[in-house]
Design an enzyme around this catalytic site. Structure first.
Site, short mmCIF file in Angstrom:
data_model
loop_
_atom_site.label_atom_id
_atom_site.label_comp_id
_atom_site.label_asym_id
_atom_site.label_seq_id
_atom_site.Cartn_x
_atom_site.Cartn_y
_atom_site.Cartn_z
N HIS A 62 39.52 31.74 37.85
CA HIS A 62 40.74 32.28 38.43
C HIS A 62 40.78 33.81 38.41
CE1 HIS A 62 42.65 32.40 34.30
NE2 HIS A 62 43.26 33.43 34.84
N ASP A 102 37.53 26.05 34.88
CA ASP A 102 37.94 27.44 35.14
C ASP A 102 36.91 28.38 34.52
OD1 ASP A 102 39.30 29.71 35.79
OD2 ASP A 102 41.02 29.35 34.46
N GLN A 104 48.52 37.45 29.47
CA GLN A 104 48.05 37.93 30.76
C GLN A 104 47.08 39.11 30.58
OE1 GLN A 104 50.75 36.06 30.72
NE2 GLN A 104 49.81 34.79 32.29
N GLY A 105 45.95 39.01 31.27
CA GLY A 105 44.92 40.04 31.15
C GLY A 105 43.82 39.67 30.17
N ASP A 106 44.06 38.65 29.37
CA ASP A 106 43.01 38.14 28.47
C ASP A 106 42.17 37.08 29.18
OD1 ASP A 106 43.72 39.65 26.18
OD2 ASP A 106 45.36 38.25 25.76
N SER A 107 42.65 36.61 30.31
CA SER A 107 41.95 35.56 31.06
C SER A 107 40.48 35.87 31.22
CB SER A 107 42.55 35.42 32.46
OG SER A 107 43.65 34.57 32.41
N1 ARG Z 1 46.24 33.33 33.15
C1 ARG Z 1 46.33 34.44 32.25
C2 ARG Z 1 45.53 35.60 32.80
O1 ARG Z 1 45.26 35.60 33.97
C3 ARG Z 1 45.97 34.06 30.85
C4 ARG Z 1 47.09 33.42 30.23
C5 ARG Z 1 46.81 32.92 28.87
N2 ARG Z 1 48.09 32.51 28.40
C6 ARG Z 1 48.33 31.98 27.23
N3 ARG Z 1 49.54 31.70 26.91
N4 ARG Z 1 47.35 31.71 26.38
O2 ARG Z 1 45.28 36.58 32.12
#
Ligand code: ARG
Length: 272
Positions: free
Chosen positions: A82, A128, A218-221
């Site tokens: 993603h 993913d 967000q941003g750790d993905s």
């Molecule tokens: N989708 C998020 C990203 O794009 C990562 C989210 C992780 N969230 C969590 N609650 N562990 O960075």
């Protein structure tokens, strides 16, 4: 827009979401509950962690679209599907390596040449994950081996990243780390909402189930979730994928189950 709808959008178009959050520091519209304050009073990180030391997790990679990654070989970064748009030639991504401080003058910066995106991402199979080929091999930076069996899908994991340190918060300059306990598939699904759709064969959950307070955000993905193996070496068990908000009680982080896709990762990498 309700939280579930937003979540689905975030999952399907996380690049836009991540890029927007990175560029403008936008809070997620899914905001409902604030994560609990860090009881230690320390600077929160990832969410609820602390700063990593230089060299502690040498294979951590920051990607310019606002994601994390891990160095899989000296020329390939493992991240989340993603975080990228499609398989094909791609020279638009910059990987920053070798530093905890993204503004350090000793950071190594390498461009991408090619992206491989898991073809089963966004299908019922799940997956993913994606690979980014770098323009040149990096030297002197350790790689992170991936788990190829389910042996290590238990216990306490470490997560790290430059993502938001609070739900809706800003991206970080310094690498942050935290520890998250394993949550079983059954318990994860039982949290309901988005969690009822988690894919047990391809995803693994982790977090403080009842208290919350510690999580990726967000941003750790695309960044790794990892632990020590039986030889005390680090091994990657997950890839940051999604969650409802960050660090909320009864809302664990959901990670790509690396052992379930390890052979696909290996064969894709050997073809890059
Ligand atoms: N989708 C998020 C990203 O794009 C990562 C989210 C992780 N969230 C969590 N609650 N562990 O960075």
């Amino acid at each position: 827009m309700d939280a579930k709808r937003w979540f689905t959008l975030l999952k399907k178009s996380a690049i836009g979401a991540v890029a927007a959050a990175t560029m403008f520091g936008l809070a997620s519209p899914a905001l409902a509950a604030q994560p609990p304050a860090d009881p230690s009073g320390a600077q929160p990180s990832v969410v609820g962690g602390s700063r990593a030391a230089q060299g502690e997790f040498p294979w951590m990679v920051r990607l310019s679209m606002g994601c994390g990654g891990a160095l899989y070989t000296n020329q390939i970064v493992l991240t989340a599907a993603h975080c990228v748009t499609r398989t094909g030639a791609n020279t638009s991504i910059t990987a920053t390596l070798g530093v905890i401080d993204l503004q350090s003058s000793s950071a190594k910066k390498v461009k991408s040449t090619y992206v491989y995106r898991s073809p089963t991402y966004d299908t019922a199979t799940g997956g993913d994950w994606a690979l980014i080929k770098l323009a040149s091999p990096v030297t002197g930076i350790a790689t992170l081996p991936i788990a190829s069996t389910a042996t290590y899908n238990t216990g306490t994991f470490t997560v790290a990243g430059w993502g938001a340190a609070t739900e809706g918060g800003a991206q970080q300059r310094y690498l942050l780390k935290a520890q998250v306990p394993f949550v079983s598939d059954a318990t994860c699904q039982a949290q309901g909402g988005i969690y009822s759709d988690m894919i047990p064969s391809a995803e693994i959950c982790a977090g403080n189930l009842t208290a919350g307070g510690v999580d990726t955000c967000q941003g750790d993905s695309g960044g790794p979730m990892f632990r020590r193996d039986n030889n005390n070496a680090w091994i990657q068990v997950g890839i940051v994928s999604y969650g409802e908000g960050c660090a909320r009680p009864h809302a664990p982080g959901v990670y790509t189950e690396v052992s379930a896709v390890a052979s696909k990762i290996a064969s894709a990498a050997s073809g890059l």
